[in-house]
Design a protein around this motif. Structure first.
Motif, PDB file in Angstrom:
ATOM      1  N   UNK A  93       0.832  -1.206   0.000  1.00 56.58           N
ATOM      2  CA  UNK A  93       0.000   0.000   0.000  1.00 56.58           C
ATOM      3  C   UNK A  93       0.866   1.255   0.000  1.00 56.58           C
ATOM      4  N   UNK A  94       1.916   1.261   0.790  1.00 60.26           N
ATOM      5  CA  UNK A  94       2.830   2.411   0.765  1.00 60.26           C
ATOM      6  C   UNK A  94       3.484   2.527  -0.614  1.00 60.26           C
ATOM      7  N   UNK A  95       3.774   1.383  -1.235  1.00 61.54           N
ATOM      8  CA  UNK A  95       4.339   1.405  -2.577  1.00 61.54           C
ATOM      9  C   UNK A  95       3.379   1.993  -3.594  1.00 61.54           C
ATOM     10  N   UNK A  96       2.090   1.697  -3.455  1.00 59.09           N
ATOM     11  CA  UNK A  96       1.095   2.280  -4.350  1.00 59.09           C
ATOM     12  C   UNK A  96       1.076   3.799  -4.217  1.00 59.09           C
ATOM     13  N   UNK A  97       1.181   4.299  -2.989  1.00 60.29           N
ATOM     14  CA  UNK A  97       1.245   5.743  -2.781  1.00 60.29           C
ATOM     15  C   UNK A  97       2.478   6.327  -3.468  1.00 60.29           C
ATOM     16  N   UNK A  98       3.615   5.636  -3.355  1.00 59.96           N
ATOM     17  CA  UNK A  98       4.839   6.126  -3.987  1.00 59.96           C
ATOM     18  C   UNK A  98       4.696   6.156  -5.506  1.00 59.96           C
ATOM     19  N   UNK A  99       3.989   5.178  -6.052  1.00 61.46           N
ATOM     20  CA  UNK A  99       3.766   5.115  -7.492  1.00 61.46           C
ATOM     21  C   UNK A  99       2.727   6.132  -7.954  1.00 61.46           C
ATOM     22  N   UNK A 100       1.868   6.558  -7.032  1.00 60.11           N
ATOM     23  CA  UNK A 100       0.767   7.440  -7.390  1.00 60.11           C
ATOM     24  C   UNK A 100      -0.392   6.679  -7.992  1.00 60.11           C
ATOM     25  N   UNK A 101      -0.577   5.421  -7.556  1.00 54.83           N
ATOM     26  CA  UNK A 101      -1.621   4.554  -8.103  1.00 54.83           C
ATOM     27  C   UNK A 101      -2.593   4.151  -7.008  1.00 54.83           C
ATOM     28  N   UNK A 102      -3.855   3.843  -7.363  1.00 60.25           N
ATOM     29  CA  UNK A 102      -4.804   3.338  -6.366  1.00 60.25           C
ATOM     30  C   UNK A 102      -4.422   1.930  -5.928  1.00 60.25           C
ATOM     31  N   UNK A 103      -4.927   1.540  -4.778  1.00 57.05           N
ATOM     32  CA  UNK A 103      -4.570   0.233  -4.224  1.00 57.05           C
ATOM     33  C   UNK A 103      -5.795  -0.482  -3.679  1.00 57.05           C
ATOM     34  N   UNK A 104      -5.727  -1.805  -3.735  1.00 59.00           N
ATOM     35  CA  UNK A 104      -6.724  -2.681  -3.119  1.00 59.00           C
ATOM     36  C   UNK A 104      -6.031  -3.491  -2.044  1.00 59.00           C
ATOM     37  N   UNK A 105      -6.442  -3.305  -0.805  1.00 55.47           N
ATOM     38  CA  UNK A 105      -5.925  -4.064   0.327  1.00 55.47           C
ATOM     39  C   UNK A 105      -6.850  -5.250   0.585  1.00 55.47           C
ATOM     40  N   UNK A 106      -6.275  -6.468   0.640  1.00 54.00           N
ATOM     41  CA  UNK A 106      -7.064  -7.658   0.948  1.00 54.00           C
ATOM     42  C   UNK A 106      -6.701  -8.165   2.337  1.00 54.00           C
ATOM     43  N   UNK A 107      -7.679  -8.757   2.998  1.00 50.52           N
ATOM     44  CA  UNK A 107      -7.520  -9.178   4.395  1.00 50.52           C
ATOM     45  C   UNK A 107      -7.128 -10.644   4.496  1.00 50.52           C
ATOM     46  N   UNK A 108      -6.193 -11.059   3.660  1.00 49.24           N
ATOM     47  CA  UNK A 108      -5.821 -12.474   3.613  1.00 49.24           C
ATOM     48  C   UNK A 108      -4.377 -12.714   4.017  1.00 49.24           C
ATOM     49  N   UNK A 109      -3.688 -11.670   4.490  1.00 53.36           N
ATOM     50  CA  UNK A 109      -2.266 -11.846   4.746  1.00 53.36           C
ATOM     51  C   UNK A 109      -1.747 -11.113   5.960  1.00 53.36           C
ATOM     52  N   UNK A 110      -0.675 -10.334   5.761  1.00 56.84           N
ATOM     53  CA  UNK A 110       0.123  -9.818   6.865  1.00 56.84           C
ATOM     54  C   UNK A 110      -0.590  -8.762   7.709  1.00 56.84           C
ATOM     55  N   UNK A 111      -1.143  -7.733   7.082  1.00 56.00           N
ATOM     56  CA  UNK A 111      -1.750  -6.638   7.838  1.00 56.00           C
ATOM     57  C   UNK A 111      -3.219  -6.913   8.118  1.00 56.00           C
ATOM     58  N   UNK A 112      -3.662  -6.569   9.319  1.00 54.17           N
ATOM     59  CA  UNK A 112      -5.026  -6.868   9.720  1.00 54.17           C
ATOM     60  C   UNK A 112      -5.813  -5.636  10.095  1.00 54.17           C
ATOM     61  N   UNK A 113      -7.019  -5.816  10.618  1.00 52.16           N
ATOM     62  CA  UNK A 113      -7.886  -4.697  10.968  1.00 52.16           C
ATOM     63  C   UNK A 113      -7.270  -3.682  11.921  1.00 52.16           C
ATOM     64  N   UNK A 114      -6.578  -4.155  12.950  1.00 57.05           N
ATOM     65  CA  UNK A 114      -5.968  -3.212  13.890  1.00 57.05           C
ATOM     66  C   UNK A 114      -4.913  -2.356  13.202  1.00 57.05           C
ATOM     67  N   UNK A 115      -4.141  -2.970  12.281  1.00 61.01           N
ATOM     68  CA  UNK A 115      -3.145  -2.199  11.530  1.00 61.01           C
ATOM     69  C   UNK A 115      -3.822  -1.131  10.680  1.00 61.01           C
ATOM     70  N   UNK A 116      -4.947  -1.483  10.069  1.00 60.23           N
ATOM     71  CA  UNK A 116      -5.662  -0.534   9.216  1.00 60.23           C
ATOM     72  C   UNK A 116      -6.173   0.661  10.010  1.00 60.23           C
ATOM     73  N   UNK A 117      -6.755   0.409  11.166  1.00 61.21           N
ATOM     74  CA  UNK A 117      -7.304   1.502  11.966  1.00 61.21           C
ATOM     75  C   UNK A 117      -6.215   2.497  12.364  1.00 61.21           C
ATOM     76  N   UNK A 118      -5.009   1.992  12.612  1.00 63.88           N
ATOM     77  CA  UNK A 118      -3.919   2.848  13.077  1.00 63.88           C
ATOM     78  C   UNK A 118      -3.064   3.389  11.942  1.00 63.88           C
TER      79      UNK A 118
END
Length: 331
Positions: A216-241
């Protein structure tokens, strides 16, 4: 004409582990999603920070799992790092490789020479290898202190394994950083270089991933939209913060989100849920009326948390309590 998320993009820049598969297991629905995108003329480029495997090995693994993948569809951080070296060094220059054979092969393919002599190295390139030890790290420090350029394939602090998160290349990079006092150039995500190479001639890329601090940070660096899926490393608590540079454009349970309307995936108010902000944080109430009420609850909570700066969440009512429990959130 279908007006879903996929219809707004001409290439998917997809992460691998945690997005398409977990270890040896395909994430349910991932193969169908990627094949469905290809059938509609939207190719997938597989973008990985893993520098320990060659593009051909990555493509073979993906094909074995059922994904439509050729070598040309794969972009690795070792490729990006080797290209960066070739741009900065004369042909034949000596490079000290701290990493796997796949990284050394990419360096040689760019017309550079691999050396084990730290004093003769014009550059150091560092990527993950499970065999990296003290002597290799010490040689890297000696070379960098002597004036060698330093490029890291990526700075992921951890990597996912069957035993849970274990030290990744970023942890080893930190050892060299601490001992040398130097700062590396970074080839892989979240730097834009790797994603830009993967994008190629496409003009409407969508970055798809599971990790906030790389995909997601890479998408920001590229200037592109991103889709975050809840199937891996980062979870809901990470998203809220998440700070602004780590916030995804769209939030999906999994890759099935590609066939949903974009407005349904944007963090914000969602049908059937209400989020109220108070002195003690956020309070979720309602019963969720959509097809995926739990992820909708998270979309609503993210929008409120990002606006209010509050990440403590409580529930009012049974449905809200069950949603928070499934999300791993609570008071």
């Amino acid at each position: 004409m279908t007006d879903d998320l996929l219809s707004h993009h001409d290439v998917l820049l997809a992460d691998l582990d945690g997005t398409l598969y977990r270890g040896a297991d395909v994430i349910p629905g991932a193969v169908d999603a990627v094949r469905g995108a290809a059938d509609r003329g939207v190719p997938t480029v597989y973008v990985t920070n893993n520098a320990s495997r060659s593009p051909s090995a990555v493509a073979a693994h993906l094909a074995e799992l059922g994904f439509p993948a050729d070598v040309a569809d794969v972009r690795t951080s070792s490729q990006a790092a080797a290209t960066m070296l070739a741009e900065q060094l004369p042909a034949g220059a000596s490079v000290l490789v701290v990493g796997a054979a796949a990284l050394a092969d990419e360096v040689r393919a760019r017309g550079l020479t691999v050396t084990a002599d730290a004093d003769a190295a014009a550059a150091v390139v560092q990527g993950h290898s499970p065999d990296t030890g003290w002597r290799q790290l010490a040689d890297a420090v000696v070379a960098i202190r002597g004036g060698a350029r330093w490029i890291a394939t990526n700075v992921d602090a951890t990597l996912p394994t069957e035993r849970g998160p274990l030290p990744g290349n970023g942890s080893m990079v930190q050892v060299v950083r601490t001992a040398s006092g130097a700062e590396p150039q970074v080839a892989g995500k979240p730097a834009a270089r790797l994603l830009r190479e993967a994008q190629g001639p496409a003009v409407r890329p969508l970055v798809v991933g599971d990790r906030l601090d790389t995909d997601i940070e890479g998408a920001h660096a590229l200037g592109a939209p991103s889709l975050m899926v809840l199937t891996g490393a980062s979870g809901p608590a990470d998203l809220l913060a998440a700070p602004p540079e780590l916030r995804p454009t769209y939030l999906g349970t999994d890759l099935a989100a590609l066939t949903r309307h974009p407005d349904e995936l944007v963090p914000g108010p969602r049908p059937g849920w209400q989020v109220d902000a108070g002195a003690d944080g956020l309070r979720l109430s309602g019963d969720g009326t959509s097809a995926e009420p739990v992820t909708d609850a998270l979309r609503a909570l993210c929008a409120a948390a990002w606006q209010q700066g509050a990440v403590r969440v409580t529930a009012e009512g049974g449905a809200a309590g069950r949603a928070l429990a499934q999300l791993g959130l609570g008071s």
